[in-house]
Design an enzyme around this catalytic site. Sequence first.
Site, PDB file in Angstrom:
ATOM      1  N   TYR A 232       0.827  -1.217   0.000  1.00  0.00           N
ATOM      2  CA  TYR A 232       0.000   0.000   0.000  1.00  0.00           C
ATOM      3  C   TYR A 232       0.862   1.268   0.000  1.00  0.00           C
ATOM      4  CZ  TYR A 232      -4.046  -2.957   0.330  1.00  0.00           C
ATOM      5  OH  TYR A 232      -4.999  -3.906   0.037  1.00  0.00           O
TER       6      TYR A 232
ATOM      7  N   ASN B  68     -12.888   2.280  -5.570  1.00  0.00           N
ATOM      8  CA  ASN B  68     -11.487   2.700  -5.634  1.00  0.00           C
ATOM      9  C   ASN B  68     -11.040   3.323  -4.315  1.00  0.00           C
ATOM     10  OD1 ASN B  68     -11.713   1.846  -8.213  1.00  0.00           O
ATOM     11  ND2 ASN B  68     -11.765   3.887  -9.133  1.00  0.00           N
TER      12      ASN B  68
ATOM     13  N   HIS C 210     -14.537   0.514  -0.401  1.00  0.00           N
ATOM     14  CA  HIS C 210     -13.390  -0.334  -0.028  1.00  0.00           C
ATOM     15  C   HIS C 210     -12.290   0.420   0.709  1.00  0.00           C
ATOM     16  CE1 HIS C 210     -14.637  -3.404  -3.380  1.00  0.00           C
ATOM     17  NE2 HIS C 210     -15.408  -3.448  -2.316  1.00  0.00           N
TER      18      HIS C 210
ATOM     19  N   GLY D   2     -16.136   1.176 -15.428  1.00  0.00           N
ATOM     20  CA  GLY D   2     -14.805   0.627 -15.164  1.00  0.00           C
ATOM     21  C   GLY D   2     -14.714  -0.370 -14.025  1.00  0.00           C
TER      22      GLY D   2
ATOM     23  N   SER E  74     -15.194  -4.667 -13.149  1.00  0.00           N
ATOM     24  CA  SER E  74     -15.454  -6.015 -13.663  1.00  0.00           C
ATOM     25  C   SER E  74     -16.677  -6.630 -12.984  1.00  0.00           C
ATOM     26  CB  SER E  74     -14.235  -6.908 -13.426  1.00  0.00           C
ATOM     27  OG  SER E  74     -13.991  -7.022 -12.042  1.00  0.00           O
TER      28      SER E  74
END
Length: 228
Positions: A53, A87, A104, A169, A171
């Site tokens: 990260y 994101n 997230h 954008g 999946s």
Amino acid sequence: MKKLTILTGAGISAESGIKTFRDGDGLWENHSITDVASPEGWRRDRALVLEFYNQRRRQLHEVEPNDAHCLLAELEKYFEVRIITQNIDDLHERAGSTNILHLHGELFKSCSSNNKNLIYEHKHDINIGDKAEDGSQLRPFIVWFGEDVPLMKEASQMAKEADIFLVIGTSLQVYPAAGLLHDIKDNCLLIVINPNETNVGYGQRAVVMKETATQGMKLLFDKLVNLA
Ligand code: OAD
């Protein structure tokens, strides 16, 4: 004002230079999810997780929002816009969007490894030995695989209330986020922007634009404004 809810994923930031997760050469090609994005990985090797990260955080200082982020911000003039993003970057914020829910987590925040409610602004590296006020090691403020998604209820409400639901954008392989598509109303207009096929069950009802995020948003912008 009509309610426009937008679900974004890694693809919207791809043209800013941030790698997606599951495309060829995506982040999960070179890193194991369990090693760097799960509570088990954290227990096993904190330094490895922090470094993963830290690299993402350093890179985030070097990229800029793209036209897709900026056009979404512009839509606030015409709609009540709510962005639900998977994101962890802050590119929607930097583009000027004001109503953003980070499902997230956020890369520029850290939290206590014992209490996810102790949250800090954190723009630079997190190192072993950096402590929260409860004395626990700081960790990235990220929802890892196997952890609860605390903002899911709020996101679901935003999906339910939408007059238009725009998906850009992603999946749609990760739940519960992908399940938001099942929350939208029958008469909600569903639009998907993705240059690749996404093998998911929105079936016939979606207007699918097989475009990159920036190109798709440029093509869609005026059409959306006409629906406001
Ligand atoms: P993925 O990497 O799974 O999917 C990225 C999507 O973006 C794919 O469907 C691509 O076709 C599409 N894409 C690629 N380039 C694009 C472009 N220029 N414009 C528009 N779309 C483009 O990423 P997510 O769906 O965001 O979670 O992944 C969901 C979650 O899985 C992430 O939040 C992350 C990951 O593991 C955690 O780390 C908890």
